[in-house]
Write an enzyme that holds these catalytic residues in place. Structure first.
Site: not given
Length: 534
Positions: A299, A310, A324
């Site tokens: 999470s 990224d 998650k």
């Protein structure tokens, strides 16, 4: 919108109706009229509950019926939507609030007795003189030793509103009789930062256990401390961190990324797409960073790791994270219970969802990370396969994957060495921890001469006699090992057993520095950062 929310309970209502009203093929059974007017605004759920209360053959607890029905509704959704009953509410929410109200001790149930592992500094228990190693025998004149209490039973007796009092009677080694204490409960802080310390002259290490209401402030405090001690590069450990507040994850990721960088975006059926970008000049934008993750990083942890990965910022090291990618909102109900409802999915800056598949089997989903041992993933990166459709590309051309957690940039497998089987067995069964607790308890007086972690590390050694006692404990529990395996375990115990004893004396500040040499993922991160700084 309201009707759509009710639709998922049709199956439950039909089942309840079938069970509670029954299907009778009997001429002597007459139909009872529905006395709830159609215009009353009652839902079918209300009608069924009303009829059970009015007509069912036995007395029932209406609240309990409703709780079970709501739980069944949540079970029919995704694995992270859940009902939080009034009784469970505090226990589930306290860890994310940054504090709770209680007496300020850490305990474990040892041989059916509540043993104090540590006393929180400045807390209510320390103020009245309770010490690590004390055993709780009575709470408010109720015997709690030898009666097979569970952790939650003990918590229920010891926690309570600030200002209320609880009486305990303690057994203390070397003292005759029981010691009585009256403790006034207070606000006990819970911390997200397990430890922030310098691994060497330039490398800081910070481990985060959760993302709570106080996490960001704790994180900033830890980073400022490390910078003040000369930190030039950081190892940020998110292993075992199951997540928490989205806002805390965004704030922390912001400290690593240039202003304007996309951190994450969320979107749901009734939640328009919302972008969250870095809003400030971060404290860590120019510091080399390695982020450590594993199968229990979930999470909010994955949001931070995904944002840095990224944005081509730092290096993600370890093993594949949990997977998650769902966002829950907690919605309070009229009786102060709540539902945690999944309202959106989150996406990393490249647009990938890292949510792993769910086929309706909750147990299989929640314990999928354990299956990674069975299929060999934790031992070899080659065992992991992603579909081409899950490939994404970062601005600098790095390939990343969605659909099943964050795949680290550098994968560190577990060592698949059969000679370590014996040691892993005694460690995973908790026997090392148990022996360390008992040893600390029996030798607390002599161990207390070590006033600092550094003094303990230099002056304490695991002896052959101690290891022989550990082997005897393992034998008693049915764990046997070959001589070759015991020799390996002897070397490993020098570090891990010593680290557990240090934790009993100094909490996490004692454990992590001593454990560091046998932490393969941490050692890989140190190696990577050394390469960056050269």
């Amino acid at each position: 919108m309201e009707n759509n929310r009710i639709r998922p309970i049709w199956v439950i209502l039909l089942l309840m109706a079938g069970i509670c009203i029954g299907l009778y093929i009997n001429k002597g059974v007459s139909k009872r009229q529905n006395f709830i007017p159609a215009s009353s605004g009652f839902s079918k759920f209300d009608e069924v509950v009303w009829h059970i209360g009015e007509d069912y053959v036995d007395e029932v607890d209406g609240n309990q019926l409703q709780d079970k029905a709501i739980e069944a509704m949540m079970d029919d959704l995704d694995p992270h939507s859940q009902y939080v009953s009034l009784e469970e509410f505090d226990a589930i929410n306290d860890p994310l609030l940054g504090s709770f109200e209680g007496i300020g001790v850490q305990f474990r149930i040892e041989k059916d007795t509540v043993a104090i592992v540590s006393v929180i500094k400045g807390g209510p228990s320390e103020k009245v003189g309770i010490l690590a190693g004390d055993r709780i025998i009575y709470v408010d004149d109720t015997l709690v030793a030898g009666v097979k209490l569970k952790n939650e039973d003990v918590m229920r007796k010891l926690k309570g509103p600030k200002g209320t009092k609880v009486k305990v009677q303690m057994l203390r080694r070397g003292v005759e009789g029981l010691l009585p204490f009256t403790i006034t409960r207070g606000v006990i802080p819970t911390y997200s930062v397990d430890i922030a310390y310098m691994l060497d002259e330039q490398t800081g290490y910070l481990k985060l256990s959760k993302f709570s209401a106080t996490t960001y402030d704790e994180f900033k405090k830890g980073i400022k401390k490390l910078k003040g001690e000369g930190m030039k590069q950081l190892i940020f450990d998110l292993r075992g961190n199951s997540g928490g507040y989205l806002s805390a994850a965004v704030d922390i990721a912001d400290e690593f990324l240039p202003k304007g960088s996309l951190i994450v975006y969320t979107e749901g059926r009734n939640r328009p797409r919302q972008y969250m970008n870095a809003r400030r000049n971060g404290m860590l934008e120019d510091i080399p960073v390695a982020v450590l993750i594993d199968g229990e990083s979930a999470s909010a942890s994955e949001i931070v790791a995904g944002a840095l990965q990224d944005n081509d910022r730092g290096t993600i090291i370890g093993r594949r994270s949990f997977g998650k990618g769902l966002v829950q909102e907690q919605i309070m109900l009229s009786d102060n219970s709540a539902i945690r409802l999944t309202v959106a999915r989150y996406y990393t800056p490249t647009g990938r969802s890292i949510q792993k598949p769910f086929d309706g089997d909750r147990e299989k989903y929640l314990f999928e990370s354990y299956e990674r041992y069975e299929n060999g993933e934790v031992y070899s990166e080659d065992s992991i396969h992603f579909a081409d459709s899950l490939k994404y590309t970062t601005p600098k051309g790095k390939t990343v994957y969605g659909g099943g957690g964050i795949m680290p940039d550098i994968y560190v497998p577990l060592v698949d060495d059969s000679t370590e089987y014996y040691f892993n067995r005694i460690a995973n069964l908790g026997l090392l921890y148990q022996y360390a607790f008992e040893y600390t308890d029996q030798h607390r007086k002599e161990l207390n001469r070590f006033k600092t972690v550094e003094a303990f590390d230099k002056g304490f050694r695991v002896t052959d006699a101690m290891f022989a006692e550990l082997v005897k404990l393992a034998d008693e529990k049915g764990v046997k090992g070959r001589e070759e395996e015991k020799q390996v375990a002897r070397r490993e115990a020098d570090i891990l057993l010593k680290a557990y004893i240090a934790r009993n004396l100094f909490d996490d500040e004692g454990f992590y520095p001593i454990y560091a040499p046998m932490d393969d993922v941490l050692q890989k991160a140190i190696e990577v950062l050394e390469g960056v700084s050269e």
